[in-house]
Write a protein that holds these residues in place. Structure first.
Motif, PDB file in Angstrom:
ATOM      1  N   UNK A   2       0.853  -1.188   0.000  1.00  0.00           N
ATOM      2  CA  UNK A   2       0.000   0.000   0.000  1.00  0.00           C
ATOM      3  C   UNK A   2       0.891   1.242   0.000  1.00  0.00           C
ATOM      4  N   UNK A   3       0.370   2.323  -0.561  1.00  0.00           N
ATOM      5  CA  UNK A   3       1.151   3.563  -0.622  1.00  0.00           C
ATOM      6  C   UNK A   3       1.363   4.129   0.775  1.00  0.00           C
ATOM      7  N   UNK A   4       2.525   4.703   0.973  1.00  0.00           N
ATOM      8  CA  UNK A   4       2.844   5.276   2.281  1.00  0.00           C
ATOM      9  C   UNK A   4       2.134   6.619   2.444  1.00  0.00           C
ATOM     10  N   UNK A   5       1.836   6.936   3.701  1.00  0.00           N
ATOM     11  CA  UNK A   5       1.065   8.149   3.980  1.00  0.00           C
ATOM     12  C   UNK A   5       1.932   9.191   4.681  1.00  0.00           C
ATOM     13  N   UNK A   6       1.881  10.404   4.178  1.00  0.00           N
ATOM     14  CA  UNK A   6       2.617  11.529   4.763  1.00  0.00           C
ATOM     15  C   UNK A   6       1.612  12.580   5.230  1.00  0.00           C
ATOM     16  N   UNK A   7       1.762  13.005   6.478  1.00  0.00           N
ATOM     17  CA  UNK A   7       0.912  14.070   7.033  1.00  0.00           C
ATOM     18  C   UNK A   7       1.769  15.309   7.256  1.00  0.00           C
ATOM     19  N   UNK A   8       1.359  16.421   6.654  1.00  0.00           N
ATOM     20  CA  UNK A   8       2.058  17.697   6.838  1.00  0.00           C
ATOM     21  C   UNK A   8       1.216  18.561   7.771  1.00  0.00           C
ATOM     22  N   UNK A   9       1.742  18.821   8.958  1.00  0.00           N
ATOM     23  CA  UNK A   9       1.023  19.633   9.955  1.00  0.00           C
ATOM     24  C   UNK A   9       1.461  21.090   9.785  1.00  0.00           C
ATOM     25  N   UNK A  10       0.494  21.974   9.584  1.00  0.00           N
ATOM     26  CA  UNK A  10       0.827  23.377   9.311  1.00  0.00           C
ATOM     27  C   UNK A  10       1.215  23.565   7.855  1.00  0.00           C
ATOM     28  N   UNK A  11       0.397  22.989   6.970  1.00  0.00           N
ATOM     29  CA  UNK A  11       0.758  22.959   5.546  1.00  0.00           C
ATOM     30  C   UNK A  11       0.447  24.214   4.762  1.00  0.00           C
ATOM     31  N   UNK A  12      -0.216  25.197   5.398  1.00  0.00           N
ATOM     32  CA  UNK A  12      -0.538  26.418   4.642  1.00  0.00           C
ATOM     33  C   UNK A  12       0.439  27.555   4.931  1.00  0.00           C
ATOM     34  N   UNK A  13       1.417  27.317   5.821  1.00  0.00           N
ATOM     35  CA  UNK A  13       2.446  28.324   6.109  1.00  0.00           C
ATOM     36  C   UNK A  13       3.526  28.339   5.036  1.00  0.00           C
ATOM     37  N   UNK A  14       4.582  29.111   5.280  1.00  0.00           N
ATOM     38  CA  UNK A  14       5.619  29.299   4.246  1.00  0.00           C
ATOM     39  C   UNK A  14       6.332  27.986   3.910  1.00  0.00           C
ATOM     40  N   UNK A  15       6.937  27.342   4.897  1.00  0.00           N
ATOM     41  CA  UNK A  15       7.636  26.083   4.631  1.00  0.00           C
ATOM     42  C   UNK A  15       6.642  24.997   4.212  1.00  0.00           C
ATOM     43  N   UNK A  16       5.490  24.946   4.872  1.00  0.00           N
ATOM     44  CA  UNK A  16       4.483  23.929   4.566  1.00  0.00           C
ATOM     45  C   UNK A  16       4.082  23.929   3.100  1.00  0.00           C
ATOM     46  N   UNK A  17       3.828  25.114   2.555  1.00  0.00           N
ATOM     47  CA  UNK A  17       3.427  25.198   1.139  1.00  0.00           C
ATOM     48  C   UNK A  17       4.555  24.750   0.210  1.00  0.00           C
ATOM     49  N   UNK A  18       5.785  25.151   0.528  1.00  0.00           N
ATOM     50  CA  UNK A  18       6.919  24.713  -0.311  1.00  0.00           C
ATOM     51  C   UNK A  18       7.096  23.197  -0.239  1.00  0.00           C
ATOM     52  N   UNK A  19       6.856  22.621   0.945  1.00  0.00           N
ATOM     53  CA  UNK A  19       6.947  21.172   1.096  1.00  0.00           C
ATOM     54  C   UNK A  19       5.854  20.474   0.281  1.00  0.00           C
ATOM     55  N   UNK A  20       4.628  20.993   0.327  1.00  0.00           N
ATOM     56  CA  UNK A  20       3.534  20.406  -0.460  1.00  0.00           C
ATOM     57  C   UNK A  20       3.854  20.454  -1.946  1.00  0.00           C
ATOM     58  N   UNK A  48      -5.700  24.780  -5.921  1.00  0.00           N
ATOM     59  CA  UNK A  48      -5.671  24.687  -7.393  1.00  0.00           C
ATOM     60  C   UNK A  48      -4.336  24.141  -7.900  1.00  0.00           C
ATOM     61  N   UNK A  49      -3.262  24.420  -7.154  1.00  0.00           N
ATOM     62  CA  UNK A  49      -1.920  24.045  -7.617  1.00  0.00           C
ATOM     63  C   UNK A  49      -1.528  22.616  -7.243  1.00  0.00           C
ATOM     64  N   UNK A  50      -2.293  22.004  -6.324  1.00  0.00           N
ATOM     65  CA  UNK A  50      -1.925  20.675  -5.814  1.00  0.00           C
ATOM     66  C   UNK A  50      -2.825  19.592  -6.405  1.00  0.00           C
ATOM     67  N   UNK A  51      -2.340  18.345  -6.413  1.00  0.00           N
ATOM     68  CA  UNK A  51      -3.193  17.250  -6.902  1.00  0.00           C
ATOM     69  C   UNK A  51      -4.458  17.134  -6.046  1.00  0.00           C
ATOM     70  N   UNK A  52      -5.592  16.768  -6.670  1.00  0.00           N
ATOM     71  CA  UNK A  52      -6.840  16.646  -5.906  1.00  0.00           C
ATOM     72  C   UNK A  52      -6.778  15.555  -4.834  1.00  0.00           C
ATOM     73  N   UNK A  53      -5.771  14.676  -4.933  1.00  0.00           N
ATOM     74  CA  UNK A  53      -5.635  13.590  -3.944  1.00  0.00           C
ATOM     75  C   UNK A  53      -5.103  14.088  -2.594  1.00  0.00           C
ATOM     76  N   UNK A  54      -4.548  15.307  -2.544  1.00  0.00           N
ATOM     77  CA  UNK A  54      -4.072  15.872  -1.275  1.00  0.00           C
ATOM     78  C   UNK A  54      -5.299  16.280  -0.452  1.00  0.00           C
ATOM     79  N   UNK A  55      -5.433  15.714   0.757  1.00  0.00           N
ATOM     80  CA  UNK A  55      -6.627  16.014   1.559  1.00  0.00           C
ATOM     81  C   UNK A  55      -6.288  16.940   2.724  1.00  0.00           C
TER      82      UNK A  55
END
Length: 320
Positions: A2-20, A48-55
């Motif tokens: 199964x595909x591995x799962x990554x959780x980004x906490x605080x994903x709308x901040x500066x580093x978070x967005x670059x990581x996404x 809009x910029x990210x794949x729709x699979x990112x929840x």
């Protein structure tokens, strides 16, 4: 598998967005990705910029509300990257309770420990401000002796994680700089701010006696993705603290001079002043430059020089 799962906490901040953005550009989209945000809803340009699979999930780090929703709809993550922080030192100084409740990820760690099969790597963003600032090029095993509430909250967080988590990577980051995010963040970005004030042709004060090792944002993303890939591929126990800075020790004056040199601004606009001449409402360490030998040797990553990072940042600004 199964595909591995990554959780980004605080994903709308500066580093978070670059990581996404970095996760979305990986070949073959190897990970399922979930993202937490505190301010609702997540910005549309980012969606809009990210794949729709990112929840996306709304989570409050202070109370932990929202984590159970992730358990139900996304499941147990394999890797969690914690970018959430109250990172403005003056704000932390004025509100130490909020600094501690947000910067010490107790609700996150408690939630992770609720999973019985606890094979989870926590990658946690810390800061160079855990160091006292009385010498140059701190190493990871040097004593932590922060001079302000922000640094103190980050030391408490590091100790909490080391005590409670079986697998962790703590990244002590310096000033992060680089291009603007997919959805622009409200805070002022260091290089863009310097460029903006110098372009007006007015004299500006810069500290000549405070030293850091600014790190280009995409280098931090590379560090996080490398650690993620290593954990997912070999799963060996990981307990690591890394200084994550650029290779250059620079003062605020030198930071500004680099921008002026590339842009062709007059250096006389840069007025060197002592940090002690300005009351910022918070104590600031004077030299928290870091030795990044361990980073280079452990992950075979060489962060770009400060000047090259500035060139990349200004080129991206011109393009946008």
């Amino acid at each position: 598998m199964s595909r591995k799962r990554v959780l980004v906490v605080g994903g709308t901040g500066y580093l978070g967005q670059h990581l996404l953005q970095g996760l979305s550009e990986l070949q073959g989209t190897p990970y399922d990705v979930a993202v937490t945000h505190h301010s609702a809803p997540p910005p549309q340009p980012l969606l809009d910029a990210l794949p729709p699979s990112f929840v996306f999930f709304h989570v409050d780090m202070r109370t932990g509300s929202g984590f159970d929703d992730i358990s139900l709809k996304f499941g147990q993550p394999d890797v969690v990257v914690n970018c959430a922080a109250l990172s403005v030192p003056r704000v932390c100084e004025n509100d130490p309770d909020s600094a501690m409740s947000i910067n010490v990820p107790s609700t996150l760690v408690n939630w992770l420990s609720s999973f019985t099969e606890n094979r989870i790597l926590l990658i946690h963003l810390s800061t160079d401000q855990v160091y006292e600032g009385v010498k140059s090029f701190y190493k990871e095993d040097d004593e932590t002796a922060p001079v302000n509430v922000y640094g103190k909250s980050k030391v408490v967080a590091e100790k909490f994680i080391a005590e409670k988590c079986s697998n962790f990577a703590i990244l002590r980051s310096s000033i992060i700089f680089g291009p603007q995010t997919l959805s622009p963040v409200p805070k002022s970005l260091p290089i863009q701010w310097i460029d903006g004030v110098l372009s007006k042709g007015d004299k500006v004060d810069f500290f000549h006696d405070e030293y850091r090792c600014p790190v280009y944002v995409k280098d931090i993303v590379t560090v996080i993705l490398t650690l993620t890939n290593r954990w997912v591929s070999d799963g060996k126990q990981m307990q690591m603290v890394l200084n994550v800075g650029g290779p250059d020790r620079v003062s605020r004056v030198q930071m500004a001079e680099a921008v002026a040199g590339i842009r062709g601004y007059n250096n006389t606009l840069i007025k060197p002043v002592s940090a002690s001449s300005v009351d910022r409402g918070v104590r600031s360490p004077s030299d928290i430059s870091m030795d990044i030998t361990k980073l280079v040797q452990t992950l075979s990553i060489r962060p770009v020089t400060y000047i090259d990072g500035v060139k990349l940042t200004l080129a991206a600004k011109a393009k946008s």
